[in-house]
Design an enzyme around this catalytic site. Structure first.
Site, PDB file in Angstrom:
ATOM      1  N   HIS A  45       1.177  -1.330  -0.060  1.00  0.00           N
ATOM      2  CA  HIS A  45       0.074   0.190  -0.162  1.00  0.00           C
ATOM      3  C   HIS A  45       0.904   1.343   0.184  1.00  0.00           C
ATOM      4  O   HIS A  45       0.513   1.756  -0.745  1.00  0.00           O
ATOM      5  CB  HIS A  45      -1.163  -0.244   1.299  1.00  0.00           C
TER       6      HIS A  45
ATOM      7  N   LYS B 268     -18.296  -6.273   7.691  1.00  0.00           N
ATOM      8  CA  LYS B 268     -16.386  -6.892   7.589  1.00  0.00           C
ATOM      9  C   LYS B 268     -16.372  -6.829   8.822  1.00  0.00           C
ATOM     10  O   LYS B 268     -15.988  -5.901   9.190  1.00  0.00           O
ATOM     11  CB  LYS B 268     -15.862  -6.336   6.545  1.00  0.00           C
TER      12      LYS B 268
ATOM     13  N   ARG C  92      -2.139  -6.841  -8.005  1.00  0.00           N
ATOM     14  CA  ARG C  92      -0.688  -7.095  -7.661  1.00  0.00           C
ATOM     15  C   ARG C  92      -0.443  -7.954  -9.229  1.00  0.00           C
ATOM     16  O   ARG C  92       0.029  -8.837  -9.256  1.00  0.00           O
ATOM     17  CB  ARG C  92      -0.506  -7.962  -6.512  1.00  0.00           C
TER      18      ARG C  92
ATOM     19  N   SER D 275      -3.650  -7.895   3.275  1.00  0.00           N
ATOM     20  CA  SER D 275      -3.445  -7.211   4.353  1.00  0.00           C
ATOM     21  C   SER D 275      -3.865  -9.036   4.931  1.00  0.00           C
ATOM     22  O   SER D 275      -3.528  -9.122   5.635  1.00  0.00           O
ATOM     23  CB  SER D 275      -4.617  -6.472   4.700  1.00  0.00           C
TER      24      SER D 275
HETATM   25  O1  PNS Z   1      -8.731  -2.835   0.456  1.00  0.00           O
HETATM   26  P1  PNS Z   1     -10.198  -3.581  -0.238  1.00  0.00           P
HETATM   27  O2  PNS Z   1     -11.267  -4.139   0.917  1.00  0.00           O
HETATM   28  O3  PNS Z   1      -9.844  -4.706  -2.175  1.00  0.00           O
HETATM   29  O4  PNS Z   1     -10.963  -2.075  -0.893  1.00  0.00           O
HETATM   30  C1  PNS Z   1     -13.137  -2.157  -1.792  1.00  0.00           C
HETATM   31  C2  PNS Z   1     -12.888  -0.917  -1.698  1.00  0.00           C
HETATM   32  C3  PNS Z   1     -13.555  -0.309   0.063  1.00  0.00           C
HETATM   33  C4  PNS Z   1     -12.462  -0.432  -3.021  1.00  0.00           C
HETATM   34  C5  PNS Z   1     -14.333  -1.092  -2.250  1.00  0.00           C
HETATM   35  O5  PNS Z   1     -15.107  -2.402  -1.126  1.00  0.00           O
HETATM   36  C6  PNS Z   1     -15.216  -0.011  -2.278  1.00  0.00           C
HETATM   37  O6  PNS Z   1     -15.547   1.029  -3.116  1.00  0.00           O
HETATM   38  N1  PNS Z   1     -15.951   0.289  -0.572  1.00  0.00           N
HETATM   39  C7  PNS Z   1     -17.273   1.750  -0.735  1.00  0.00           C
HETATM   40  C8  PNS Z   1     -18.599   1.128  -1.235  1.00  0.00           C
HETATM   41  C9  PNS Z   1     -18.918   1.054  -2.390  1.00  0.00           C
HETATM   42  O7  PNS Z   1     -18.516   2.557  -3.657  1.00  0.00           O
HETATM   43  N2  PNS Z   1     -19.434   0.511  -3.655  1.00  0.00           N
HETATM   44  C10 PNS Z   1     -19.456   0.212  -4.783  1.00  0.00           C
HETATM   45  C11 PNS Z   1     -17.824  -0.552  -5.438  1.00  0.00           C
HETATM   46  S1  PNS Z   1     -17.990  -0.303  -6.674  1.00  0.00           S
END
Ligand code: PNS
Length: 161
Positions: A18, A42, A91, A129
């Site tokens: 990150h 979560k 990645r 993570s």
């Molecule tokens: O680190 P992560 O858990 O892979 O990140 C995922 C994240 C936070 C980018 C995604 O879950 C997100 O954007 N959540 C906010 C809610 C949202 O907008 N959801 C629609 C995504 S298309």
């Protein structure tokens, strides 16, 4: 006009992968907002506040970035902050499908915002993570894979410190 980007994620916890992406983003964009997503559905090891603190501590040596917590739709946050890009890391090919779906959904919801994929340094391509938490929980070393402060917090959190 300053171009602002958002780097969203769970950051539970921040890894060196990150951090590498934050550094790369700072070379491309004028302003960077790191958005820590709070997802009640979560279970996370670290609280929102701890996740923000870990990012703050680990980015002190870099140009100023904004760090915030959010729990809504990412595209709404980008609109509110006037961000032009969403940064996501790729990645391996296995990341692609999920990232592709999110990028296209975000585009559908808000066409103006562009998802920019960056590759972390290959030394970090296998770090996640989830794996960091698993290794640390079983007493394995995560030295060099997460910032020193995160390593210490993992030890404390997992009662090994
Ligand atoms: O680190 P992560 O858990 O892979 O990140 C995922 C994240 C936070 C980018 C995604 O879950 C997100 O954007 N959540 C906010 C809610 C949202 O907008 N959801 C629609 C995504 S298309």
């Amino acid at each position: 006009m300053a171009v602002r980007a958002i780097y969203p994620g769970s950051f539970d916890p921040l890894t060196n992968g990150h951090l590498d992406l934050i550094e790369r983003s700072l070379r491309l964009f004028d302003e960077l907002v790191v958005a820590v997503v709070t997802n009640p559905a979560k279970t996370s090891l670290f609280t929102d506040t701890e996740r923000v603190e870990m990012i703050r501590e680990s980015t002190r040596h870099l140009r100023e970035i904004e760090i915030l917590v959010f729990d809504g739709l990412l595209v709404e946050l980008t609109a509110r902050l006037g961000a032009r890009a969403i940064i996501r890391g790729l990645r391996a090919v296995s990341d692609f499908e999920y990232e592709f779906q999110m990028a296209l959904m975000n585009r559908k919801l808000r066409e103006e915002v562009e998802t920019v994929f960056l590759m972390p340094h290959e030394a970090y391509s296998y770090i996640s993570s989830r794996l960091i938490k698993e290794v640390a929980a079983h007493g394995g070393s995560v030295k060099g894979l997460v910032p020193a402060g995160v390593e210490q917090r993992l030890r404390t959190k997992l009662h090994r410190g």
